[in-house]
Design a protein around this motif. Sequence first.
Motif, PDB file in Angstrom:
ATOM      1  N   LEU A 175       0.829  -1.202   0.000  1.00  0.00           N
ATOM      2  CA  LEU A 175       0.000   0.000   0.000  1.00  0.00           C
ATOM      3  C   LEU A 175       0.868   1.257   0.000  1.00  0.00           C
ATOM      4  CD1 LEU A 175      -2.844  -1.003   2.500  1.00  0.00           C
ATOM      5  CD2 LEU A 175      -2.872  -1.072  -0.002  1.00  0.00           C
ATOM      6  N   ILE A 176       1.962   1.223   0.741  1.00  0.00           N
ATOM      7  CA  ILE A 176       2.892   2.357   0.742  1.00  0.00           C
ATOM      8  C   ILE A 176       3.498   2.530  -0.646  1.00  0.00           C
ATOM      9  CG2 ILE A 176       5.104   3.176   1.630  1.00  0.00           C
ATOM     10  CD1 ILE A 176       4.296   1.812   4.328  1.00  0.00           C
ATOM     11  N   ARG A 177       3.870   1.410  -1.274  1.00  0.00           N
ATOM     12  CA  ARG A 177       4.444   1.489  -2.620  1.00  0.00           C
ATOM     13  C   ARG A 177       3.455   2.107  -3.606  1.00  0.00           C
ATOM     14  NH1 ARG A 177       4.160  -0.572  -7.385  1.00  0.00           N
ATOM     15  NH2 ARG A 177       2.450  -1.960  -6.809  1.00  0.00           N
ATOM     16  N   ARG A 178       2.210   1.682  -3.549  1.00  0.00           N
ATOM     17  CA  ARG A 178       1.211   2.194  -4.495  1.00  0.00           C
ATOM     18  C   ARG A 178       0.949   3.682  -4.290  1.00  0.00           C
ATOM     19  NH1 ARG A 178      -3.588  -2.298  -5.489  1.00  0.00           N
ATOM     20  NH2 ARG A 178      -2.203  -4.079  -5.916  1.00  0.00           N
ATOM     21  N   ALA A 179       0.983   4.123  -3.052  1.00  0.00           N
ATOM     22  CA  ALA A 179       0.659   5.514  -2.762  1.00  0.00           C
ATOM     23  C   ALA A 179       1.857   6.443  -2.892  1.00  0.00           C
ATOM     24  CB  ALA A 179       0.076   5.630  -1.352  1.00  0.00           C
ATOM     25  N   HIS A 180       3.054   5.951  -2.525  1.00  0.00           N
ATOM     26  CA  HIS A 180       4.197   6.854  -2.408  1.00  0.00           C
ATOM     27  C   HIS A 180       5.450   6.368  -3.120  1.00  0.00           C
ATOM     28  CE1 HIS A 180       1.969   9.349   0.390  1.00  0.00           C
ATOM     29  NE2 HIS A 180       1.610   8.246   1.026  1.00  0.00           N
ATOM     30  N   GLY A 181       5.347   5.295  -3.877  1.00  0.00           N
ATOM     31  CA  GLY A 181       6.454   4.884  -4.716  1.00  0.00           C
ATOM     32  C   GLY A 181       7.344   3.808  -4.118  1.00  0.00           C
ATOM     33  N   TYR A 182       8.115   3.204  -5.007  1.00  0.00           N
ATOM     34  CA  TYR A 182       8.961   2.071  -4.634  1.00  0.00           C
ATOM     35  C   TYR A 182      10.077   2.475  -3.685  1.00  0.00           C
ATOM     36  CZ  TYR A 182      11.918  -2.073  -5.220  1.00  0.00           C
ATOM     37  OH  TYR A 182      12.676  -3.190  -4.997  1.00  0.00           O
ATOM     38  N   SER A 183      10.632   3.669  -3.864  1.00  0.00           N
ATOM     39  CA  SER A 183      11.757   4.084  -3.026  1.00  0.00           C
ATOM     40  C   SER A 183      11.373   4.102  -1.553  1.00  0.00           C
ATOM     41  CB  SER A 183      12.248   5.473  -3.451  1.00  0.00           C
ATOM     42  OG  SER A 183      12.802   5.439  -4.743  1.00  0.00           O
ATOM     43  N   LEU A 184      10.228   4.700  -1.243  1.00  0.00           N
ATOM     44  CA  LEU A 184       9.809   4.767   0.159  1.00  0.00           C
ATOM     45  C   LEU A 184       9.471   3.378   0.689  1.00  0.00           C
ATOM     46  CD1 LEU A 184       9.161   6.473   2.639  1.00  0.00           C
ATOM     47  CD2 LEU A 184       6.813   6.671   1.798  1.00  0.00           C
TER      48      LEU A 184
END
Length: 323
Positions: A175-184
């Motif tokens: 969910l973090i990846r989808r919202a704020h990108g792979y780096s985060l």
Amino acid sequence: MDSSTSQAQHLDLLILPETNLILVASVVEPLRAANRIAGRPLYSWALFSPDGNAIETKSGIPIPVAGAFRPQRETAPLFVLSSYHWQRSATVQLKMFLSQTARHRETMAGIESGSWLLAEVSLLDNFSATTHWEDFEDFSAAYPQVTMVRDRFVIDRKRITTGGSLPTLDLMLELIRRAHGYSLALEVSRLFIYEQERTRGDLLQVPAIGNMRILDARVGAAVKLMEETVEAPLTLARLARRAGISARRLQDLFKETMGVAPHEHYLALRLNAARRKVIETRMAFADIAAISGFNSSSSFSRSYRAHYRESPSETRRRLKLKN
């Protein structure tokens, strides 16, 4: 969950009695880590219990809550967490509340045994879902209208389900990846390296992103090389040669196991290393660019802004004002 707005994404958590402490942490801790790494509140959350009393977890450590779950017209995602004996909490009133709140909620998630409660209220009808592997067959028999999938977590439109504590951590990373990108997501995952496997007698730490793991030793070798060569990135051909496979094969394996191309993971590693320097030091941006494998300050700044939605100088200025 939309990353285009500056407002934090809020989640409501309904926690049933006898929930494992680690299950709650698997939802909350990745969000807390994302906030800390980003240096701003990307997420907020509120915890509720069916009766407003603190949750007595199976470990005997109580979890304070904001109050009793009495929904109005909230639209925030609702995560229903349960580990044992969900039936004891499935009162007529609670099931009515869940049915009512489902009319307004953006998303509803059944975390571990929480999926049973959602299914009991027909909120998983005609959706794909999963649950803990021990309960999979019983769940399938009890709710034939739900399409059961043997996976660690399932995201099907406005419904989310998970199969346990560590799969829930996988879910939150996704969910973090989808919202704020792979780096985060990668940086958060590196705080929660929880899988280990022995290779040639050494203890190799294996990070995860979503439900992807480095199960292939050749991909693992390439990732280790990337981590060791942040300052002077290797070409794909050299990475592949040192991993003992062709460049095309490495690309394919990387996509299969990590969900991204090799250069995307490499760039995320370099940017995360650079961001730590931006935040934790007063080092000049040209120097940060050089030790992070960028050819120039301008190329570093462009990549940084594309991934973090602000320039390195804006990051420092914002954190200085905050402090």
